[in-house]
Write an enzyme that holds these catalytic residues in place. Structure first.
Site, short mmCIF file in Angstrom:
data_model
loop_
_atom_site.label_atom_id
_atom_site.label_comp_id
_atom_site.label_asym_id
_atom_site.label_seq_id
_atom_site.Cartn_x
_atom_site.Cartn_y
_atom_site.Cartn_z
N PRO A 11 -18.17 6.51 39.08
CA PRO A 11 -16.75 6.20 38.89
C PRO A 11 -15.97 7.28 38.14
CG PRO A 11 -18.14 4.79 37.51
CD PRO A 11 -19.04 5.50 38.48
N ASN A 12 -14.77 7.47 38.63
CA ASN A 12 -13.76 8.37 38.04
C ASN A 12 -14.04 9.85 38.25
OD1 ASN A 12 -12.11 6.23 36.90
ND2 ASN A 12 -13.82 5.90 35.50
N ARG A 19 -8.43 14.56 35.44
CA ARG A 19 -8.85 13.68 34.34
C ARG A 19 -9.30 14.49 33.12
NH1 ARG A 19 -14.79 10.94 34.55
NH2 ARG A 19 -14.50 9.54 32.79
N TYR A 24 -13.59 17.49 30.64
CA TYR A 24 -14.37 17.65 31.88
C TYR A 24 -14.10 18.94 32.64
CZ TYR A 24 -15.39 12.76 30.92
OH TYR A 24 -15.81 11.60 30.31
N ASN A 75 -24.61 12.09 38.87
CA ASN A 75 -23.77 11.90 37.68
C ASN A 75 -23.26 10.47 37.78
OD1 ASN A 75 -21.92 11.73 35.65
ND2 ASN A 75 -20.95 13.70 36.08
N ALA A 78 -19.55 6.54 33.84
CA ALA A 78 -19.71 5.53 32.77
C ALA A 78 -20.86 4.55 33.06
CB ALA A 78 -18.41 4.78 32.56
N GLU A 99 -30.45 13.62 36.30
CA GLU A 99 -29.18 13.08 35.82
C GLU A 99 -28.35 14.22 35.26
OE1 GLU A 99 -29.89 10.26 32.67
OE2 GLU A 99 -27.79 10.28 32.04
N HIS A 101 -24.44 15.51 33.55
CA HIS A 101 -23.14 15.20 32.96
C HIS A 101 -22.41 16.49 32.67
CE1 HIS A 101 -24.29 11.05 32.47
NE2 HIS A 101 -25.45 11.49 32.04
N ARG A 108 -20.44 12.93 21.76
CA ARG A 108 -19.20 12.17 21.92
C ARG A 108 -19.31 10.78 21.27
NH1 ARG A 108 -17.39 12.32 27.91
NH2 ARG A 108 -15.45 11.60 26.94
#
Ligand code: DQA
Length: 148
Positions: A11-12, A19, A24, A75, A78, A99, A101, A108
């Site tokens: 998502p996103n 964004r 990012y 990725n 969330a 995985e 990111h 964070r």
């Protein structure tokens, strides 16, 4: 083509470039996918790139990879932090999985420090912006070469 890799974005991530560019970066998802596809084809590897904002679509896509694909670069966005369903889908198909990111999730907010995906992935790469995908792809190819 000797290998077929599924590149999954959650998502996103379709909003990359727009964004929170300070977090990012300014590279869009199509640009990341194009770069990865070029890298893959230079190694005779086929890529299928899918992005979805829907947990069920990601799960269905992972199930459909069973017996067809050789590995997953993901990725999970969330969903990284709370989707047991996505984690279970990855452990169900038992495909080599890396995985990735863009941001360093460990630097964070505390809710991002936990990945429920990491225990079922072969490894995690975080914090290198768009370059994380390239590093993740290279790591996945190394796993597949060792498995031969
Ligand atoms: C992300 C980190 C997640 O915490 C966040 O929800 C994302 C992107 C990353 O690539 O840095 O959507 O996975």
């Amino acid at each position: 083509m000797n290998k077929h890799i599924l590149v999954l974005n959650g998502p996103n991530l379709n909003m990359l470039g727009i964004r929170e560019p300070g977090v990012y970066g300014e590279v869009s998802l199509p640009q990341i996918e194009k770069h990865l596809s070029e890298l893959a084809s230079s190694q005779n590897v086929e890529l299928t790139c899918i992005q979805s904002n829907h947990e069920g679509v990601l799960i269905d896509t992972i199930h459909a990879a069973y017996g067809k694909m050789d590995g997953i670069l993901i990725n999970p966005g969330a969903f990284t932090h709370y989707s047991y369903a996505l984690r279970d889908a990855i452990s169900s198909v038992k495909l080599p999985t890396v995985e990735v990111h863009l941001s360093n999730i460990h630097q964070r907010e505390s809710f991002r420090h936990v990945s429920v995906i990491a225990p079922v992935a072969d490894g995690q790469i975080a914090g290198f912006g768009a370059h994380s995908y390239e590093l993740g792809f290279t790591a996945l190819m190394n796993i597949l070469k060792k498995a031969r």
